[in-house]
Motif scaffolding. Structure first.
Motif, short mmCIF file in Angstrom:
data_model
loop_
_atom_site.label_atom_id
_atom_site.label_comp_id
_atom_site.label_asym_id
_atom_site.label_seq_id
_atom_site.Cartn_x
_atom_site.Cartn_y
_atom_site.Cartn_z
N LYS A 60 0.81 -1.23 0.00
CA LYS A 60 0.00 0.00 0.00
C LYS A 60 0.84 1.27 0.00
O LYS A 60 0.33 2.35 -0.32
CB LYS A 60 -0.95 -0.01 1.19
N LEU A 61 2.11 1.14 0.36
CA LEU A 61 2.98 2.33 0.34
C LEU A 61 3.06 2.93 -1.07
O LEU A 61 3.27 4.13 -1.23
CB LEU A 61 4.40 1.97 0.80
N LYS A 63 0.55 3.24 -3.13
CA LYS A 63 -0.58 4.16 -3.25
C LYS A 63 -0.30 5.43 -2.45
O LYS A 63 -0.51 6.55 -2.93
CB LYS A 63 -1.87 3.48 -2.76
N LYS A 64 0.24 5.24 -1.28
CA LYS A 64 0.56 6.38 -0.40
C LYS A 64 1.51 7.37 -1.10
O LYS A 64 1.40 8.59 -0.94
CB LYS A 64 1.16 5.84 0.90
N TYR A 65 2.45 6.81 -1.86
CA TYR A 65 3.43 7.65 -2.58
C TYR A 65 2.72 8.67 -3.47
O TYR A 65 3.18 9.79 -3.62
CB TYR A 65 4.33 6.74 -3.43
N TYR A 67 -0.57 9.54 -2.98
CA TYR A 67 -1.68 10.17 -2.24
C TYR A 67 -1.20 10.90 -0.98
O TYR A 67 -1.92 10.97 -0.01
CB TYR A 67 -2.72 9.10 -1.87
N ASN A 68 0.00 11.43 -1.01
CA ASN A 68 0.57 12.07 0.18
C ASN A 68 0.41 13.60 0.13
O ASN A 68 1.27 14.34 0.63
CB ASN A 68 2.04 11.66 0.31
N ASP A 69 -0.69 14.07 -0.41
CA ASP A 69 -0.92 15.51 -0.67
C ASP A 69 -0.76 16.39 0.57
O ASP A 69 -0.11 17.42 0.54
CB ASP A 69 -2.32 15.73 -1.23
N LYS A 70 -1.35 15.94 1.69
CA LYS A 70 -1.33 16.75 2.91
C LYS A 70 0.10 17.07 3.31
O LYS A 70 0.43 18.22 3.62
CB LYS A 70 -1.99 15.96 4.06
N LYS A 95 -1.01 10.87 -10.38
CA LYS A 95 -2.07 10.33 -9.50
C LYS A 95 -3.43 10.29 -10.20
O LYS A 95 -4.18 9.32 -10.11
CB LYS A 95 -2.13 11.19 -8.24
#
Ligand code: G1P
Length: 271
Positions: A60-61, A63-65, A67-70, A95
């Motif tokens: 899942k990392l 996807k996180k790569y 989706y790390n917008d914040k 993305k």
């Protein structure tokens, strides 16, 4: 038009342990850039508009790569680092183009590709294996040209040493079209040296027709107890689908093994 690319990313990466113990191999840096981004750059440059990533719960990392917008937003707010802003924009743009599907059991490449079935819209699509980097020349772009010209399926290939055939899918040639393109007669997954029909190895770039899904749905396990796309491709060839083996012009780097991974950073740093 080839608009979609499938990227299988669910593999465990055991050949790269301990580097992959907590980190997906496709995000490991190769000369300062995640290996996966070389693959995505190649696709974007070849006109790909949509990616389908096959990941797993353990990966899942990835996807996180994307989706790390914040995190990015907070960093950019604090300091206006133009390099980080540029990289963030690139990731944001990618993305938007990525869909995720999951393969949680390592049942093979064929099983992974089958998971993408409902997302495929065109008659043909591209697959790229992220272990196989091809530098200097855009292999996907050249394969798309071959596909357009001959309206057929295409697989990237190189000549390998006879002693190494059992590492690859190996194909025999029905007809030579020109110096770098061959109509394939048959293909076999990881044959023993004595059974190999040639030394033409399939490398991880495929343009496949959507008809492959019907074959994958019925595909039995093959060598190593896995479901291989090679075995379903073989069935399509038997039914007179045209497959071309394309000997690509770029430099091939096998990043899936520890030696290959280390070597690829050195090689890319010299380009
Ligand atoms: C896969 C394919 C094989 C192909 C190779 C290219 O094998 O099954 O036919 O030659 O990719 O990298 P894997 O690397 O998953 O063992």
């Amino acid at each position: 038009m080839i608009r979609q690319a499938i990227i299988p990313l669910a593999g465990l990466g055991t050949r790269l342990l301990p580097l992959t113990s907590v980190f997906p191999k496709e995000l490991l840096p190769i000369n300062g850039k995640p290996g996966l981004e070389y693959i995505l750059d190649e696709c974007i440059n070849a006109g790909i508009k949509e990616f389908i990533f096959i990941i797993s719960n353990k990966k899942k990392l990835i996807k996180k790569y994307f989706y790390n917008d914040k995190f990015y937003k907070s960093i950019i707010k604090k300091k206006k680092d133009t390099r980080v802003i540029k990289e963030y924009k690139k990731i944001l743009n990618l993305k938007k183009k990525i869909k995720f599907v999951y393969q949680n059991k390592p049942l093979g490449t064929g099983d992974a590709i089958l998971k993408t079935k409902k997302h495929i819209t065109g008659s043909h699509f591209l697959i790229l294996f992220p272990d196989d980097l091809i530098m200097n020349k855009n292999c996907s772009k050249d394969m798309i040209l071959v596909h357009k010209k001959f309206n057929c399926s295409v697989m990237a290939s190189i000549k390998v040493q006879k002693k190494n055939v059992s590492r690859w899918g190996i194909y025999s040639i029905k007809k030579k079209i020109n110096k770098n393109n061959f109509i394939i007669k048959d293909v076999v997954e990881k044959p023993k040296q004595k059974d190999a029909p040639s030394t033409n190895a399939v490398i991880g770039r495929y343009i496949l027709p959507k008809e492959i899904f019907a074959k994958l749905e019925k595909q039995n396990k093959g060598i190593g107890g896995e479901i291989h796309i090679t075995d379903s491709i073989r069935k399509l060839i038997k039914e007179n689908h045209i497959f071309i083996g394309h000997n690509f012009a770029g430099k091939y780097l096998d990043c899936g093994s520890m030696n290959g991974y280390i070597k690829s950073s050195l090689e890319i740093s010299k380009l």
